[in-house]
Each structure stands twice: as structure tokens, then as C-alpha cells.
Design an enzyme around this catalytic site. Structure first.
Site, PDB file in Angstrom:
ATOM      1  N   ASP A   9       5.772  24.323 -45.460  1.00 14.61           N
ATOM      2  CA  ASP A   9       4.343  23.394 -46.461  1.00 14.61           C
ATOM      3  C   ASP A   9       4.054  23.234 -47.339  1.00 14.61           C
ATOM      4  O   ASP A   9       4.806  23.446 -48.329  1.00 14.61           O
ATOM      5  CB  ASP A   9       3.112  24.898 -45.578  1.00 14.61           C
ATOM      6  CG  ASP A   9       1.390  24.109 -46.065  1.00 14.61           C
ATOM      7  OD1 ASP A   9       1.395  23.091 -45.529  1.00 14.61           O
ATOM      8  OD2 ASP A   9       0.657  24.802 -46.212  1.00 14.61           O
ATOM      9  N   LEU A  10       2.716  21.981 -47.383  1.00 13.89           N
ATOM     10  CA  LEU A  10       3.057  22.152 -48.774  1.00 13.89           C
ATOM     11  C   LEU A  10       1.374  21.910 -49.619  1.00 13.89           C
ATOM     12  O   LEU A  10       1.874  23.219 -50.360  1.00 13.89           O
ATOM     13  CB  LEU A  10       3.500  20.488 -48.862  1.00 13.89           C
ATOM     14  CG  LEU A  10       2.683  18.808 -50.250  1.00 13.89           C
ATOM     15  CD1 LEU A  10       4.262  19.460 -50.603  1.00 13.89           C
ATOM     16  CD2 LEU A  10       2.694  18.311 -50.029  1.00 13.89           C
ATOM     17  N   ASP A  11       0.873  21.709 -48.943  1.00 10.21           N
ATOM     18  CA  ASP A  11      -0.408  21.991 -49.537  1.00 10.21           C
ATOM     19  C   ASP A  11      -0.791  23.422 -49.440  1.00 10.21           C
ATOM     20  O   ASP A  11      -0.608  24.373 -48.896  1.00 10.21           O
ATOM     21  CB  ASP A  11      -1.344  21.193 -48.578  1.00 10.21           C
ATOM     22  CG  ASP A  11      -2.037  20.037 -49.101  1.00 10.21           C
ATOM     23  OD1 ASP A  11      -1.483  19.076 -50.106  1.00 10.21           O
ATOM     24  OD2 ASP A  11      -1.406  18.831 -47.752  1.00 10.21           O
ATOM     25  N   THR A  17      -2.679  21.668 -53.796  1.00 12.79           N
ATOM     26  CA  THR A  17      -3.817  20.826 -54.173  1.00 12.79           C
ATOM     27  C   THR A  17      -5.040  20.880 -53.425  1.00 12.79           C
ATOM     28  O   THR A  17      -5.680  19.959 -52.378  1.00 12.79           O
ATOM     29  CB  THR A  17      -2.401  19.736 -52.964  1.00 12.79           C
ATOM     30  OG1 THR A  17      -2.188  20.411 -52.281  1.00 12.79           O
ATOM     31  CG2 THR A  17      -2.164  18.867 -54.190  1.00 12.79           C
ATOM     32  N   LYS A  45      -8.492  24.572 -44.197  1.00 13.30           N
ATOM     33  CA  LYS A  45      -6.729  24.760 -44.832  1.00 13.30           C
ATOM     34  C   LYS A  45      -5.325  24.603 -43.359  1.00 13.30           C
ATOM     35  O   LYS A  45      -5.961  24.390 -42.450  1.00 13.30           O
ATOM     36  CB  LYS A  45      -6.274  25.643 -45.210  1.00 13.30           C
ATOM     37  CG  LYS A  45      -7.267  25.880 -47.055  1.00 13.30           C
ATOM     38  CD  LYS A  45      -6.783  27.352 -47.234  1.00 13.30           C
ATOM     39  CE  LYS A  45      -7.547  27.076 -49.021  1.00 13.30           C
ATOM     40  NZ  LYS A  45      -7.375  28.930 -49.356  1.00 13.30           N
ATOM     41  N   GLY A  46      -4.899  23.482 -43.831  1.00 16.57           N
ATOM     42  CA  GLY A  46      -3.624  22.903 -42.445  1.00 16.57           C
ATOM     43  C   GLY A  46      -4.388  22.264 -41.810  1.00 16.57           C
ATOM     44  O   GLY A  46      -3.375  21.646 -40.272  1.00 16.57           O
ATOM     45  N   ARG A  49      -6.681  15.701 -41.086  1.00 15.40           N
ATOM     46  CA  ARG A  49      -8.208  14.895 -42.354  1.00 15.40           C
ATOM     47  C   ARG A  49      -9.460  14.325 -41.077  1.00 15.40           C
ATOM     48  O   ARG A  49      -9.253  15.132 -40.910  1.00 15.40           O
ATOM     49  CB  ARG A  49      -7.267  13.577 -42.391  1.00 15.40           C
ATOM     50  CG  ARG A  49      -8.216  12.337 -43.855  1.00 15.40           C
ATOM     51  CD  ARG A  49      -7.997  11.780 -44.458  1.00 15.40           C
ATOM     52  NE  ARG A  49      -6.698  11.389 -44.534  1.00 15.40           N
ATOM     53  CZ  ARG A  49      -5.670  10.390 -45.104  1.00 15.40           C
ATOM     54  NH1 ARG A  49      -5.791   9.170 -44.891  1.00 15.40           N
ATOM     55  NH2 ARG A  49      -4.886  10.439 -45.714  1.00 15.40           N
ATOM     56  N   SER A 115       4.501  19.268 -42.957  1.00 15.93           N
ATOM     57  CA  SER A 115       3.641  19.473 -43.985  1.00 15.93           C
ATOM     58  C   SER A 115       2.527  18.145 -43.501  1.00 15.93           C
ATOM     59  O   SER A 115       2.496  16.968 -42.175  1.00 15.93           O
ATOM     60  CB  SER A 115       3.190  18.767 -45.972  1.00 15.93           C
ATOM     61  OG  SER A 115       1.990  18.030 -45.577  1.00 15.93           O
ATOM     62  N   ALA A 116       1.243  18.422 -42.636  1.00 19.00           N
ATOM     63  CA  ALA A 116       0.103  17.450 -41.913  1.00 19.00           C
ATOM     64  C   ALA A 116      -0.337  15.927 -42.987  1.00 19.00           C
ATOM     65  O   ALA A 116      -1.027  15.487 -42.738  1.00 19.00           O
ATOM     66  CB  ALA A 116      -0.722  17.963 -41.336  1.00 19.00           C
ATOM     67  N   SER A 117      -0.254  16.699 -44.009  1.00 24.27           N
ATOM     68  CA  SER A 117      -0.965  15.641 -45.004  1.00 24.27           C
ATOM     69  C   SER A 117       0.416  13.734 -44.723  1.00 24.27           C
ATOM     70  O   SER A 117       1.567  14.165 -45.258  1.00 24.27           O
ATOM     71  CB  SER A 117      -0.494  15.976 -46.517  1.00 24.27           C
ATOM     72  OG  SER A 117      -1.444  15.121 -47.252  1.00 24.27           O
ATOM     73  N   ASN A 119      -0.350  12.537 -47.424  1.00 24.78           N
ATOM     74  CA  ASN A 119       0.158  12.213 -48.991  1.00 24.78           C
ATOM     75  C   ASN A 119       1.138  12.933 -49.266  1.00 24.78           C
ATOM     76  O   ASN A 119       1.588  12.780 -50.679  1.00 24.78           O
ATOM     77  CB  ASN A 119      -1.434  12.504 -49.765  1.00 24.78           C
ATOM     78  CG  ASN A 119      -3.078  11.818 -49.522  1.00 24.78           C
ATOM     79  OD1 ASN A 119      -2.384  10.575 -49.485  1.00 24.78           O
ATOM     80  ND2 ASN A 119      -3.453  12.177 -48.803  1.00 24.78           N
ATOM     81  N   LYS A 146      -1.074  20.952 -35.967  1.00 24.07           N
ATOM     82  CA  LYS A 146      -0.637  22.433 -36.061  1.00 24.07           C
ATOM     83  C   LYS A 146      -3.054  22.853 -36.105  1.00 24.07           C
ATOM     84  O   LYS A 146      -3.819  22.076 -36.776  1.00 24.07           O
ATOM     85  CB  LYS A 146      -0.940  23.046 -38.041  1.00 24.07           C
ATOM     86  CG  LYS A 146       0.594  22.665 -38.326  1.00 24.07           C
ATOM     87  CD  LYS A 146       0.752  22.723 -39.523  1.00 24.07           C
ATOM     88  CE  LYS A 146       1.662  22.108 -41.083  1.00 24.07           C
ATOM     89  NZ  LYS A 146       2.084  22.743 -41.944  1.00 24.07           N
ATOM     90  N   GLU A 170       3.998  29.541 -45.062  1.00 24.04           N
ATOM     91  CA  GLU A 170       2.248  28.446 -44.909  1.00 24.04           C
ATOM     92  C   GLU A 170       1.679  29.737 -45.386  1.00 24.04           C
ATOM     93  O   GLU A 170       1.594  31.036 -46.050  1.00 24.04           O
ATOM     94  CB  GLU A 170       1.797  29.104 -43.345  1.00 24.04           C
ATOM     95  CG  GLU A 170       2.550  27.865 -42.491  1.00 24.04           C
ATOM     96  CD  GLU A 170       1.587  26.209 -42.815  1.00 24.04           C
ATOM     97  OE1 GLU A 170       0.673  26.633 -43.232  1.00 24.04           O
ATOM     98  OE2 GLU A 170       1.493  25.994 -42.445  1.00 24.04           O
ATOM     99  N   ASP A 171       0.333  28.907 -46.090  1.00 30.39           N
ATOM    100  CA  ASP A 171      -0.435  28.958 -46.595  1.00 30.39           C
ATOM    101  C   ASP A 171      -2.013  28.942 -45.457  1.00 30.39           C
ATOM    102  O   ASP A 171      -3.313  30.142 -45.752  1.00 30.39           O
ATOM    103  CB  ASP A 171      -1.213  28.677 -47.210  1.00 30.39           C
ATOM    104  CG  ASP A 171      -1.533  27.234 -47.878  1.00 30.39           C
ATOM    105  OD1 ASP A 171      -1.451  26.876 -46.295  1.00 30.39           O
ATOM    106  OD2 ASP A 171      -3.127  27.245 -48.199  1.00 30.39           O
TER     107      ASP A 171
HETATM  108  C1  G6P Z   1      -3.131  19.897 -44.948  1.00 34.40           C
HETATM  109  C2  G6P Z   1      -3.844  20.670 -46.120  1.00 34.40           C
HETATM  110  C3  G6P Z   1      -5.033  19.812 -45.199  1.00 34.40           C
HETATM  111  C4  G6P Z   1      -5.469  18.158 -45.095  1.00 34.40           C
HETATM  112  C5  G6P Z   1      -3.920  17.649 -44.252  1.00 34.40           C
HETATM  113  C6  G6P Z   1      -4.355  16.014 -44.396  1.00 34.40           C
HETATM  114  O1  G6P Z   1      -2.470  20.147 -44.100  1.00 34.40           O
HETATM  115  O2  G6P Z   1      -3.659  21.656 -45.786  1.00 34.40           O
HETATM  116  O3  G6P Z   1      -6.128  20.120 -45.883  1.00 34.40           O
HETATM  117  O4  G6P Z   1      -6.924  18.183 -44.944  1.00 34.40           O
HETATM  118  O5  G6P Z   1      -2.970  18.293 -44.640  1.00 34.40           O
HETATM  119  O6  G6P Z   1      -4.055  15.773 -45.494  1.00 34.40           O
HETATM  120  P1  G6P Z   1      -4.862  14.113 -45.989  1.00 34.40           P
HETATM  121  O7  G6P Z   1      -3.135  14.287 -47.008  1.00 34.40           O
HETATM  122  O8  G6P Z   1      -3.313  13.396 -45.390  1.00 34.40           O
HETATM  123  O9  G6P Z   1      -5.334  13.605 -45.615  1.00 34.40           O
HETATM  124 MG    MG Z   2      -1.505  24.561 -46.385  1.00 36.63          MG
END
Ligand code: G6P
Ligand code: MG
Length: 215
Positions: A9-11, A17, A45-46, A49, A115-117, A119, A146, A170-171
Site C-alpha cells: 500500500d502507498l499511503d 501521506t 485510511k485505505g 475518496r 493503492s486506492a489513491s 495521486n 478496498k 498495509e496500514d
Molecule cells: C488511500 C488513502 C485514503 C485515500 C485513498 C484515495 O487509500 O489511505 O486515505 O482516501 O487512498 O486517495 P486519493 O489520492 O485518490 O484521493
Molecule cells: Mg494506507
């Protein structure tokens, strides 16, 4: 048994972050007229958005039915978040992570980001470790957040390994559930009292060797 691949996982695992996500959500909550605590933030967390926004609104007791208004709020939060992360440097890679990734590669273990992000690429480019990963599956490549296992199953597929040959780091509780649902081993990074479902929990990557991923 030693896994053939590790999916990170990234964040909150590679970089901290989570604090920037928190700052941006807190700022949005303030604008909407309520306080958003660190404890509330644990639930985000995880989480994707839009799902995070839903949780935030429920904490504030605010009901919004108009989808475009919700989109605008999520965009606002993301604009602030992107401002924060665009200042990130390599120093913000969490302690021990880079050595641990190199050690895995030296031992022939494939590594990926799951990662779900959306970004993810911005962050990896900022901290300069994009090229070490054999696969990057992020929020732009998945449709189910997730605790759905999609992100990790896609990573395994791209690495050409079976799910049971993977170990996830994973955190977040949602991420641990996702890894389990994928049939993978999972190592929690953080507080063992929160990350109860993990096979093992570590506080940090400092000094961790290959035995960490032996089960
Ligand atoms: C990760 C973080 C979440 C965040 C999600 C989406 O899983 O732990 O806190 O909401 O990514 O990130 P984004 O950068 O796409 O808003
Ligand atoms: Mg995370």
C-alpha cells in the site's frame, strides 16, 4: 513459505501521506462547520475518496443528496491535498522502506504498489522511487475500493504470480480485509491493537530482513 511477491500500500506504508489527507479533510470539515478529529480520520485510511467524503459527512451529521455537490467537495479536498503533496521530498519516505525494498529485490522477490489513491504517480514521482516497482496498480486502474480485493488481485496478475504467493503490507483495516479476501498473507504496519486481522504487525521497516516475509 516465502512469497514470490510483495505488494505495498502507498499511503501510510511507503510514505506518511495520511497526515496530508487528514489536513485536507479537516479543512473541508471546518468549512462545513464541524471538527474532524484524528480518531474520526482513522476510519478514512485505505478508503476511496468518495467513500471518505461519505464518512466525513456522516461524522458532521450533514446530508447531501446532490451527487454534483459531493463531487465538488471531494474535488476541493483533493486540490488542497495535491497542494500539500506537491511539496513532498525524498526525505518523506518512511524509515527503512528503501533498504527493505532493495533487500527484497536482491532476494528475487517481485514488488508492486497496490493503492486506492489516484495521486499515486504524483507521489512516487515526487519521492523518486517509481522505477523500483515491477507493477503499480492505483486508484486509476480499479473500479472497486478496498476492502474489495481487486487492487491486490490486479497487482498479482500483472506480476504473473498467484494470489497465495503474495504478501501485502498495509496500514489500514480496509486494506487488511482486502488482502485477506484476495487470499494473500498480510503484514500490518502500525498499531497491533488496530490491525488485528493481519498475520504479523510491524511498527516500522527499520532493520527488517527477509525472515519477516517467511510464514
Ligand atoms: C488511500 C488513502 C485514503 C485515500 C485513498 C484515495 O487509500 O489511505 O486515505 O482516501 O487512498 O486517495 P486519493 O489520492 O485518490 O484521493
Ligand atoms: Mg494506507
Amino acid at each position: 513459505m516465502r512469497p514470490k511477491a510483495c505488494i505495498f500500500d502507498l499511503d501510510g506504508v511507503i510514505v506518511d501521506t495520511a497526515k496530508y489527507h487528514y489536513l485536507a479533510w479537516k479543512r473541508l470539515a471546518k468549512e462545513l462547520g464541524f471538527e474532524f478529529t484524528e480518531k474520526d480520520n482513522e476510519r478514512l485510511k485505505g478508503v476511496s475518496r468518495m467513500a471518505s467524503l461519505e464518512i466525513l459527512l456522516s461524522v458532521g451529521g450533514i446530508q447531501i443528496d446532490d451527487a454534483s455537490v459531493k463531487e465538488q467537495l471531494a474535488d476541493k479536498k483533493n486540490t488542497w491535498y495535491v497542494e500539500y503533496i506537491s511539496q513532498m521530498t525524498k526525505d518523506e519516505i518512511l524509515p527503512g522502506v528503501e533498504d527493505f525494498l532493495k533487500m527484497l529485490k536482491e532476494n528475487g522477490i517481485k514488488i508492486a504498489i497496490g493503492s486506492a489513491s489516484k495521486n499515486t504517480m504524483t507521489i512516487l514521482n515526487r519521492i523518486g522511487i517509481k522505477d523500483i516497482f515491477d507493477a503499480i496498480i492505483d486508484g486509476t486502474k480499479i473500479t472497486k475500493a478496498k476492502p474489495d480485493p481487486e487492487v491486490f488481485l490486479k497487482a498479482a496478475q500483472e506480476l504473473n504470480v498467484r494470489p497465495e504467493e503474495c504478501c501485502v503490507f498495509e496500514d489500514a483495516v480496509a486494506g487488511i480485509e482486502a488482502a485477506k479476501a484476495a487470499g494473500m498473507k498480510v503484514i500490518g504496519v502500525g498499531d497491533p491493537s488496530i490491525l488485528k486481522g493481519a498475520d504479523k504487525v510491524i511498527q516500522s521497516f527499520v532493520g527488517q530482513g527477509i525472515e519477516l516475509i517467511e510464514f
